[in-house]
Write a protein that holds these residues in place. Sequence first.
Motif, PDB file in Angstrom:
ATOM      1  N   VAL A   1     -21.653   0.487  -1.454  1.00  0.00           N
ATOM      2  CA  VAL A   1     -20.364  -0.615  -0.715  1.00  0.00           C
ATOM      3  C   VAL A   1     -21.417  -1.675  -1.269  1.00  0.00           C
ATOM      4  N   GLU A   2     -20.895  -2.686  -2.076  1.00  0.00           N
ATOM      5  CA  GLU A   2     -21.327  -4.161  -2.194  1.00  0.00           C
ATOM      6  C   GLU A   2     -20.513  -4.908  -1.856  1.00  0.00           C
ATOM      7  N   THR A   3     -20.918  -6.012  -1.677  1.00  0.00           N
ATOM      8  CA  THR A   3     -19.422  -7.789  -0.854  1.00  0.00           C
ATOM      9  C   THR A   3     -19.982  -8.008  -2.323  1.00  0.00           C
TER      10      THR A   3
ATOM     11  N   LYS B   1     -20.127   4.716   3.952  1.00  0.00           N
ATOM     12  CA  LYS B   1     -20.742   4.519   3.095  1.00  0.00           C
ATOM     13  C   LYS B   1     -22.128   5.461   2.675  1.00  0.00           C
TER      14      LYS B   1
ATOM     15  N   PHE C   1     -15.897   1.748   7.526  1.00  0.00           N
ATOM     16  CA  PHE C   1     -16.913   1.267   6.236  1.00  0.00           C
ATOM     17  C   PHE C   1     -18.230   2.252   6.944  1.00  0.00           C
TER      18      PHE C   1
ATOM     19  N   TYR D   1     -15.091  -6.693  -1.707  1.00  0.00           N
ATOM     20  CA  TYR D   1     -16.239  -4.838  -1.542  1.00  0.00           C
ATOM     21  C   TYR D   1     -16.018  -4.557  -3.123  1.00  0.00           C
ATOM     22  N   CYS D   2     -17.350  -3.875  -3.344  1.00  0.00           N
ATOM     23  CA  CYS D   2     -17.111  -2.706  -4.374  1.00  0.00           C
ATOM     24  C   CYS D   2     -17.355  -1.430  -4.142  1.00  0.00           C
TER      25      CYS D   2
END
Length: 266
Positions: free
Chosen positions: A238-240, A233, A229, A257-258
């Motif tokens: 990276v988004e939850t 990044k 991760f 995650y997206c």
Amino acid sequence: MSIISTQEDDDDDIDPMKMISLHDDDDDDKQRDASSINVQFQRHYIRSIDSTVVIRQIPSEGLSFKLWPAATTLVTLLDHYRCHPCDSPLASVLSNGVQLSILELGSGTGLVGMAAAAVLGANVTVTDLPHVIPNLQFNVDANAVTLCLQGGTVNVAPLRWGEADDVEAIGREFDLIMGSDVVYHDHLFEPLLETLRLLLNSSTGEEKKKKTKFVMGHLRRWKKEAVFFKKAKKFFEVETIHVDRPCDGARIGVVVYCMTGKAKRS
């Protein structure tokens, strides 16, 4: 051999004894004895389309031949999206009214890809290592009628992470990429990141009208996964977008995650 059903009303007429062979080879000396391998058939009822997806698992063949928790989470989210699109964690990554082209990485049994095709009526390409393809194709064929009725299609293709030639062979024109429990072995972190860079990152000086997104379900198992991760990044946003509640005595649940590619600066 066992059959695991998630349906209360099990009226499926699949005969497991006719579905044993992993390879489509007629030579008797290449056929496996049903008693020597653990073959499991699992039925997943998808309420939003009132249909069942069947998968064959063969745990004795390796990790890619069994279902993992994050796959079930993604199927649940797809099911929920079909019923409540505006209230779904996937609302930001899926487009209503548009037939999507989806790529699944590390498909394993293919459940997520087939569910996406059935629920969204999407054109899906499921991929994995070459030795996994026969069972993956088997599962797709076993669900051909359901997929057809729902307006979805599923193609099966080999894809080795980190291999640019494999990416070129399947193409890069996908609206969405999906994966579940693909961050597992640390020696595969770099190959996976390389494949994602090839699929997600914009070309230098170009602004894409729409960015391909990678939706990944992940259940943390080891601290070493933080390395993946941290590196991700550097290349991707990276988004939850969703977190499952822990279950079965676990301390943490599946996280979804997206990821989207960062445009390269000229």
